[in-house]
Scaffold this motif. Structure first.
Motif, PDB file in Angstrom:
ATOM      1  N   LEU A   1      -3.591  12.411  -9.655  1.00  0.00           N
ATOM      2  CA  LEU A   1      -3.669  12.723 -11.089  1.00  0.00           C
ATOM      3  C   LEU A   1      -2.929  14.028 -11.396  1.00  0.00           C
ATOM      4  CD1 LEU A   1      -5.196  11.245 -13.366  1.00  0.00           C
ATOM      5  CD2 LEU A   1      -6.928  13.024 -13.200  1.00  0.00           C
ATOM      6  N   LYS A   2      -1.936  13.955 -12.295  1.00  0.00           N
ATOM      7  CA  LYS A   2      -1.112  15.135 -12.580  1.00  0.00           C
ATOM      8  C   LYS A   2      -1.519  15.860 -13.865  1.00  0.00           C
ATOM      9  CE  LYS A   2       2.281  15.459  -9.475  1.00  0.00           C
ATOM     10  NZ  LYS A   2       3.597  14.921  -9.619  1.00  0.00           N
ATOM     11  N   ALA A   3      -2.104  15.120 -14.801  1.00  0.00           N
ATOM     12  CA  ALA A   3      -2.407  15.773 -16.091  1.00  0.00           C
ATOM     13  C   ALA A   3      -3.671  15.193 -16.707  1.00  0.00           C
ATOM     14  CB  ALA A   3      -1.235  15.585 -17.045  1.00  0.00           C
ATOM     15  N   ILE A   4      -4.395  16.063 -17.393  1.00  0.00           N
ATOM     16  CA  ILE A   4      -5.587  15.607 -18.131  1.00  0.00           C
ATOM     17  C   ILE A   4      -5.464  16.048 -19.578  1.00  0.00           C
ATOM     18  CG2 ILE A   4      -8.074  15.959 -18.468  1.00  0.00           C
ATOM     19  CD1 ILE A   4      -8.469  16.017 -15.512  1.00  0.00           C
ATOM     20  N   LEU A   5      -5.704  15.088 -20.464  1.00  0.00           N
ATOM     21  CA  LEU A   5      -5.818  15.432 -21.881  1.00  0.00           C
ATOM     22  C   LEU A   5      -7.316  15.388 -22.203  1.00  0.00           C
ATOM     23  CD1 LEU A   5      -3.624  14.060 -24.767  1.00  0.00           C
ATOM     24  CD2 LEU A   5      -6.051  14.421 -25.045  1.00  0.00           C
ATOM     25  N   LEU A   6      -7.852  16.536 -22.569  1.00  0.00           N
ATOM     26  CA  LEU A   6      -9.291  16.612 -22.859  1.00  0.00           C
ATOM     27  C   LEU A   6      -9.468  16.930 -24.344  1.00  0.00           C
ATOM     28  CD1 LEU A   6     -12.274  16.757 -21.967  1.00  0.00           C
ATOM     29  CD2 LEU A   6     -11.900  19.172 -21.457  1.00  0.00           C
ATOM     30  N   ASP A   7      -9.858  15.904 -25.073  1.00  0.00           N
ATOM     31  CA  ASP A   7     -10.045  16.036 -26.527  1.00  0.00           C
ATOM     32  C   ASP A   7     -11.497  15.613 -26.812  1.00  0.00           C
ATOM     33  OD1 ASP A   7      -9.193  16.316 -29.241  1.00  0.00           O
ATOM     34  OD2 ASP A   7      -8.894  14.164 -29.397  1.00  0.00           O
ATOM     35  N   PRO A   8     -12.448  16.474 -26.428  1.00  0.00           N
ATOM     36  CA  PRO A   8     -13.840  16.038 -26.424  1.00  0.00           C
ATOM     37  C   PRO A   8     -14.456  15.969 -27.817  1.00  0.00           C
ATOM     38  CG  PRO A   8     -13.712  18.360 -25.912  1.00  0.00           C
ATOM     39  CD  PRO A   8     -12.300  17.894 -26.090  1.00  0.00           C
ATOM     40  N   SER A   9     -15.654  15.419 -27.888  1.00  0.00           N
ATOM     41  CA  SER A   9     -16.389  15.392 -29.157  1.00  0.00           C
ATOM     42  C   SER A   9     -16.497  16.826 -29.656  1.00  0.00           C
ATOM     43  CB  SER A   9     -17.792  14.838 -28.939  1.00  0.00           C
ATOM     44  OG  SER A   9     -17.703  13.540 -28.437  1.00  0.00           O
ATOM     45  N   CYS A  10     -16.290  16.999 -30.957  1.00  0.00           N
ATOM     46  CA  CYS A  10     -16.393  18.342 -31.537  1.00  0.00           C
ATOM     47  C   CYS A  10     -17.001  18.218 -32.929  1.00  0.00           C
ATOM     48  CB  CYS A  10     -15.021  19.008 -31.578  1.00  0.00           C
ATOM     49  SG  CYS A  10     -13.899  18.271 -32.778  1.00  0.00           S
ATOM     50  N   SER A  11     -17.153  19.352 -33.597  1.00  0.00           N
ATOM     51  CA  SER A  11     -17.798  19.319 -34.914  1.00  0.00           C
ATOM     52  C   SER A  11     -16.925  18.638 -35.964  1.00  0.00           C
ATOM     53  CB  SER A  11     -18.085  20.745 -35.372  1.00  0.00           C
ATOM     54  OG  SER A  11     -16.855  21.423 -35.536  1.00  0.00           O
ATOM     55  N   GLY A  12     -15.614  18.555 -35.703  1.00  0.00           N
ATOM     56  CA  GLY A  12     -14.709  17.938 -36.680  1.00  0.00           C
ATOM     57  C   GLY A  12     -14.524  18.807 -37.912  1.00  0.00           C
ATOM     58  N   SER A  13     -14.889  20.089 -37.812  1.00  0.00           N
ATOM     59  CA  SER A  13     -14.801  20.945 -39.007  1.00  0.00           C
ATOM     60  C   SER A  13     -13.361  21.102 -39.504  1.00  0.00           C
ATOM     61  CB  SER A  13     -15.406  22.321 -38.724  1.00  0.00           C
ATOM     62  OG  SER A  13     -14.776  22.907 -37.608  1.00  0.00           O
ATOM     63  N   GLY A  14     -12.397  20.883 -38.620  1.00  0.00           N
ATOM     64  CA  GLY A  14     -10.995  21.017 -39.038  1.00  0.00           C
ATOM     65  C   GLY A  14     -10.488  19.833 -39.828  1.00  0.00           C
TER      66      GLY A  14
END
Ligand code: SAM
Length: 507
Positions: free
Chosen positions: A319-332
């Motif tokens: 595995l060379k790369a990880i995209l981590l876009d986890p659950s968030c508040s979505g305030s943006g």
């Protein structure tokens, strides 16, 4: 959209509603009256989902997503009706309470009542078509009378005056579409869209097109066949920030609904392997649908908790790369999702406990990502504007990142909007501003130091490595200098946080 199963209790109501619908279908109603009748019921169903989600702080989807579901017939009218009803909801509630006309039967159908009362008081009026319309129209005069009283209590004479006192965020920023280069090249998409719209190429992302604010492409053939994705600029910056090379093995750790997964696939030009990991079973179908629509064939979907993936498992050894876009508040993305219309947001609630829980998970997930042995790059991203989910998460893990050989790198060096200056090196972070860019995203790129050469030689490199991160990570551990820096930035930060707070308050 969630279909609510009728319980024994409300089976009678459902049967009665069905009978009424059949009567309306066969009655000689004018076309417009008929479609307005059904639009009100469709809007009420969605409004129920929206209000329940808001009350439980567990929204299943945004208003837009619910309205643009294929099952919704009259999307434009339904969307307008829901937004207007939500906007007027505090007054509608005040009026209903003062008029005291709702018995138990109508309280059970309160969303439909809200919609009809909106139409009676502020909309185009309501013909006597359904039971609910007939009932509420019988109380039309008391409703108007109490509206006058409610407005006079607020020292205004019209609702327009009342809304003029409440600032509503302006989200009229350009619309973006991302060309899915697996299916169509950017120039062909540009030519096709220019037949009907004014379209330009984005100045930062080569696969992004810019259209005028408010352009509605939901039913466009290029969207339906997966040649273009309705993806904002901020969201479209995440996969290019990771910039995986064709042929790599990449993990999208929190993948559904899969917009960034398929963007990775497009950047990797069908070469290599992408693992799309998603915890929630109910979101896997949506993820699979996105992948199918994109035409990508090298994505393997994994219904798993990312935290349970064993970094020592041989299947992840390359595995060379990880995209981590986890659950968030979505305030943006709250403004673009129209969250300011929701009762909880209008009341200005900030759920600190939820934010702390989210931040704890985000830290855990990012920490887990560092453990994969062959990893060269990690992107951590959120659609939140909260420091606690963004800079604070990154800052708290800098020493650990350093111990695994990672340093912060600077994606999109020409991009002006960077991380809040709460630690040295935060200028490497990317932020987008909801007011300016439509959505507020946050991106942090970590690069393995040994991988610098490979990263620099990457053809379309859009990063500059941050050379002194090591020294800065040392500062983080040496608490005194960092404390001084923190204090130096305190006043600035205070202003920034106030700005964010004002912005949230305005919603
Ligand atoms: C912000 S969304 C991802 C959006 C996605 N990257 C996109 O662009 O379409 C976060 C996703 O992570 C999933 N998730 C949350 N915790 C997870 C975990 N421990 N492991 C895997 N997925 C998780 C959520 O169910 C949700 O679908």
């Amino acid at each position: 959209m969630r279909i609510r199963k009728p319980t024994q209790k409300n089976k009678k109501n459902v049967a009665a509603a069905g009978k009424e619908e059949n009567e309306v279908k066969t009655a000689k109603l004018k076309g417009a009256e008929r479609s307005a009748y059904f639009a009100r019921r469709e809007a009420a169903k969605i409004l129920r989902t929206v209000l329940e989600g808001d009350a439980n702080r567990r929204a299943l989807a945004s208003i837009k997503t619910l309205v643009y579901h294929p099952s919704v017939r009259n999307k434009k009218a339904t969307f307008a009706l829901i937004c207007q009803t939500l906007k007027h909801l505090p007054i509608i509630n005040d009026v209903l309470q003062a008029a005291s006309i709702l018995n138990t039967k109508w309280k059970k159908q309160q969303e439909l009542v809200y919609i009809i009362v909106y139409d009676i008081l502020f909309g185009q009026g309501v013909p006597l078509v359904g039971d609910a319309e007939k009932y509420l129209m019988r109380h039309k005069d008391p409703l108007h009378l109490h509206l006058k009283k409610v407005l006079s209590r607020k020292n205004v004479t019209t609702v327009k005056e009342l809304f003029a006192l409440q600032e509503v965020p302006d989200v009229s920023v350009p619309r973006n579409v991302r060309v899915n280069t697996l299916k169509m090249d950017v120039d062909s998409a540009l030519v096709e869209l220019q037949k009907k719209y004014s379209v330009q190429k984005d100045d930062l992302l080569p696969d992004l097109l810019v259209l005028p604010p408010g352009t509605d492409l939901h039913d466009h053939p290029l969207v339906k066949n997966g040649s273009i994705f309705l993806q904002g600029k901020a969201s479209s910056m995440v996969a290019p920030a990771l910039s995986p090379e064709p042929g790599w093995e990449v993990l999208d750790a929190c993948a559904a609904p899969g917009n960034k997964t398929v963007h990775l696939a497009a950047l990797m030009k069908r070469k290599g392997r992408i693992i799309a990991c998603e915890l929630k079973k109910e979101r896997i179908k949506r993820l699979n649908d996105t992948i199918k629509l994109s035409g990508a064939s090298n994505i393997q979907v994994l219904n798993e908790d990312f935290l349970n993936i064993n970094p020592k498992d041989p299947s992840y050894s390359k595995l060379k790369a990880i995209l981590l876009d986890p659950s968030c508040s979505g305030s943006g993305t709250a403004a673009s999702r129209l969250d300011h219309l929701l009762p909880s947001k209008a009341a200005g609630d900030i759920d600190t406990e939820r934010l702390n829980k989210l931040a704890a998970f985000q830290r855990k997930a990012l920490q887990h990502a560092f453990l994969f042995p062959a990893l060269e790059r990690i992107v951590y991203s959120t659609c939140s504007i909260n420091q606690i989910e963004n800079e604070d998460v990154v800052k708290s893990l800098l020493p650990i990142a350093e111990s695994y050989g990672f340093q912060l790198a600077k994606p999109f060096p020409e991009w002006q909007c960077r991380g809040l200056p709460v630690f040295e090196g935060s200028e490497n972070l990317v932020r987008t501003d909801p007011a300016k860019h439509g959505e507020g995203f946050f991106i942090a790129l970590f690069v393995k130091k040994d991988a610098n050469l490979s990263a620099r030689s990457h053809k379309n490199d859009n990063r500059t490595l941050h050379n002194s991160t090591r020294a800065r990570a040392r500062n983080v551990r040496r608490k005194i200098p960092m404390f001084i820096h923190t204090n130096m930035f305190k006043m600035w930060l205070h202003g920034q946080l106030n700005q964010h707070q004002n912005w949230r308050d305005r919603r």
